[in-house]
Design a protein around this motif. Structure first.
Motif, short mmCIF file in Angstrom:
data_model
loop_
_atom_site.label_atom_id
_atom_site.label_comp_id
_atom_site.label_asym_id
_atom_site.label_seq_id
_atom_site.Cartn_x
_atom_site.Cartn_y
_atom_site.Cartn_z
N VAL A 52 0.69 -1.14 0.47
CA VAL A 52 -0.06 -0.14 0.01
C VAL A 52 0.63 1.50 -0.36
N SER A 53 2.27 1.33 0.83
CA SER A 53 3.28 2.37 0.85
C SER A 53 3.30 2.75 -0.90
N SER A 54 3.97 1.62 -1.18
CA SER A 54 4.82 1.99 -2.69
C SER A 54 3.52 2.73 -3.75
N ALA A 55 2.41 2.21 -3.23
CA ALA A 55 1.21 2.82 -4.41
C ALA A 55 1.41 4.03 -4.25
N VAL A 56 1.35 3.82 -2.75
CA VAL A 56 0.41 5.58 -2.28
C VAL A 56 1.61 6.65 -2.34
N ASP A 57 2.87 5.87 -1.83
CA ASP A 57 4.33 7.35 -1.51
C ASP A 57 3.80 8.39 -3.32
N PRO A 58 4.22 7.67 -4.19
CA PRO A 58 4.13 8.94 -5.27
C PRO A 58 3.29 9.35 -5.24
N VAL A 59 1.48 8.97 -4.98
CA VAL A 59 0.57 10.55 -4.40
C VAL A 59 0.83 11.87 -3.55
N GLY A 60 1.44 11.04 -2.66
CA GLY A 60 2.31 11.85 -1.40
C GLY A 60 2.97 13.10 -1.83
N ASN A 61 4.03 12.42 -2.66
CA ASN A 61 5.08 12.52 -2.91
C ASN A 61 4.85 13.87 -3.90
N ALA A 62 3.62 14.28 -4.34
CA ALA A 62 3.18 14.95 -5.71
C ALA A 62 2.53 16.00 -5.08
N ILE A 63 1.42 15.30 -4.13
CA ILE A 63 0.97 16.00 -3.39
C ILE A 63 1.79 17.07 -1.87
N ALA A 64 2.62 16.88 -1.89
CA ALA A 64 3.68 17.15 -1.12
C ALA A 64 4.20 18.27 -1.99
N ALA A 65 4.94 17.82 -3.44
CA ALA A 65 5.97 18.52 -3.70
C ALA A 65 5.10 19.86 -4.61
N ILE A 66 3.33 20.17 -4.62
CA ILE A 66 2.44 20.78 -5.08
C ILE A 66 2.22 21.23 -3.58
N ARG A 67 2.33 21.24 -2.61
CA ARG A 67 2.23 21.70 -1.28
C ARG A 67 3.61 22.79 -1.39
N ASP A 68 4.96 22.34 -1.53
CA ASP A 68 6.27 22.58 -1.56
C ASP A 68 6.32 24.35 -3.33
N SER A 69 5.22 23.51 -3.20
CA SER A 69 5.88 24.70 -4.77
C SER A 69 5.39 25.92 -4.63
N GLY A 70 4.33 26.25 -3.73
CA GLY A 70 4.24 27.37 -3.61
C GLY A 70 5.09 28.33 -2.75
N GLU A 71 5.66 27.21 -1.89
CA GLU A 71 6.92 28.16 -1.23
C GLU A 71 7.79 28.02 -2.34
N ARG A 72 8.03 27.51 -2.51
CA ARG A 72 9.51 27.57 -3.29
C ARG A 72 9.41 28.95 -4.43
N HIS A 73 8.40 28.69 -4.94
CA HIS A 73 7.87 30.13 -5.89
C HIS A 73 7.88 31.74 -5.17
N ASP A 74 7.34 31.77 -3.67
CA ASP A 74 7.70 32.92 -3.34
C ASP A 74 9.16 32.81 -2.32
N ARG A 75 9.77 31.51 -2.18
CA ARG A 75 11.12 31.93 -2.16
C ARG A 75 12.00 32.51 -3.25
N LEU A 76 11.45 31.47 -4.32
CA LEU A 76 12.30 32.56 -5.79
C LEU A 76 11.77 34.06 -5.97
#
Length: 374
Positions: A52-76
């Motif tokens: 279940v973790s192998s199947a769910v981790d990509p989705v979680g990573n994508a959600i985390a990347a989307i969440r962090d992209s805002g912070e990275r954009h603000d920092r840039l």
């Protein structure tokens, strides 16, 4: 599952059992009676959790990347703003240094000529008053500026004030076709009138058509009555071309101005004229001529190791030409003809004068006569 009384009792019972097991597990420590059940559950459900973790981790990573992209954009964006601020500060520092250099140069010129000036900054360039070559400066009547005052900078004559407002003034530049100023040649009293020609050199008409002028001569302002619109001694430019006089009453010169009219920034308005004509003291120091390179000639000894003589001939070398341009004996003149006294006559006879030329054999009769005389 329907919400009934039995279901509620079952839920309460399961919660109570869960708390009881947790209490027993905590008190038991490493020897907990539920430890075996925990290991059995880990053995059974561990592979399922990994899958279940192998199947769910990509989705979680994508959600985390989307969440962090805002912070990275603000920092840039913040870094870009900081970079722009640094560039702006650096540019302002360079501009400040340039203005400081211009101001120092202008103050030095004003000190040499004893001009009382009021500094100003160019805030606009254009035909504000219908002129083709004008600038607007940030001082006016409130600062004591009046019409027909001389304007200069650290290089020389800029123009004259034509229009004055409360806080700004318009300056007609010296290269405008409607601009005329009286000039005087450096080191003399040859007078003339300089007129602007836009982006071409100034045109100067000398009053003396026979004046001896050459390229590189310099001019200053002659001055006006009551020092308006021009004070004396302000550098104008350098002669770049002189037209032949041709017998005319005047002589035409073309002068390259000292001032670059397309890059004006800091200027000064002369509000107080000098008490004495500075003449040529305000002109910049003339450029020093470049030294002429010297050529060193090294004398190389001849093949026999001996140094050549003072006249450049090698030792032992016979002089090829005698005094008066006559040929020495034994040298063949041009044309391949031998001199008369060195020609050997046919038949082997001795030449006139009894001398035998080098390499010629004496006749037998002459040899016997010499032996008898001896």
């Amino acid at each position: 599952m329907r919400d009934t009384r039995e279901s509620r009792l079952l839920l309460v019972l399961l919660v109570a059992i869960a708390f009881a097991l947790i209490t027993v597990d905590i008190r038991g420590g490493e020897n907990s009676p539920v430890d075996g059940a925990r290991q059995a559950a880990a053995t059974v459900f561990g592979p399922i959790e990994n899958g279940v973790s192998s199947a769910v981790d990509p989705v979680g990573n994508a959600i985390a990347a989307i969440r962090d992209s805002g912070e990275r954009h603000d920092r840039l964006a913040e870094l870009e703003r900081e970079n722009a601020a640094l560039k702006s500060k650096l540019g302002s520092d360079e501009r400040s240094r340039s203005r400081l250099t211009q101001l120092d140069s202008m103050l030095a010129l004003a000190g040499e000529g004893q001009y009382g000036i009021k500094g100003a900054q160019v805030i606009a360039i254009g035909a504000a008053q219908g002129f083709s070559w004008t600038i607007t400066i940030d001082i006016g009547a409130d600062d004591g500026i009046q019409r027909d005052m001389t304007v200069l900078n650290g290089d020389g004559l800029v123009g004259r004030v034509t229009t004055v407002g409360p806080s700004t003034s318009t300056v007609l530049l010296a290269n405008d076709p409607d601009f005329t100023v009286g000039t005087r040649m450096e080191g003399g009293d040859e007078l003339g009138f300089a007129s602007g020609q836009g982006d071409r050199p100034l045109r100067v008409e000398l009053l003396n058509g026979k004046a001896q002028i050459k390229k590189g001569d310099r001019l200053v302002t002659f001055g006006s009555e009551a020092d308006k619109p021009f004070v004396p001694g302000v550098p104008v430019g350098v002669v770049s071309r002189v037209d032949p006089s041709g017998g005319d009453l005047t002589r035409t010169l073309y002068v390259t101005p000292y001032v670059g009219f397309s890059k004006l920034d800091i200027v000064g308005v002369v509000v107080e004229a000098p008490k004495k004509d500075p003449r040529d003291t305000v002109l910049p120091d003339p450029a020093k001529p470049k030294p002429t390179p010297t050529v060193t000639v090294t004398v190389t000894p001849g093949a026999d190791g001996q140094q050549p003589g003072a006249d450049g001939t090698q030792p032992g070398q016979e002089e090829q030409q005698g005094q008066g341009g006559q040929q020495d004996e034994g040298e063949q003149p041009q044309g391949g003809l031998m001199p008369r006294h060195e020609q050997t006559p046919q038949g082997g006879q001795t030449p006139r004068g009894g001398q035998t030329p080098q390499g010629a054999a004496e006749p037998d009769g002459q040899a016997e006569q010499d032996e008898q005389e001896q």
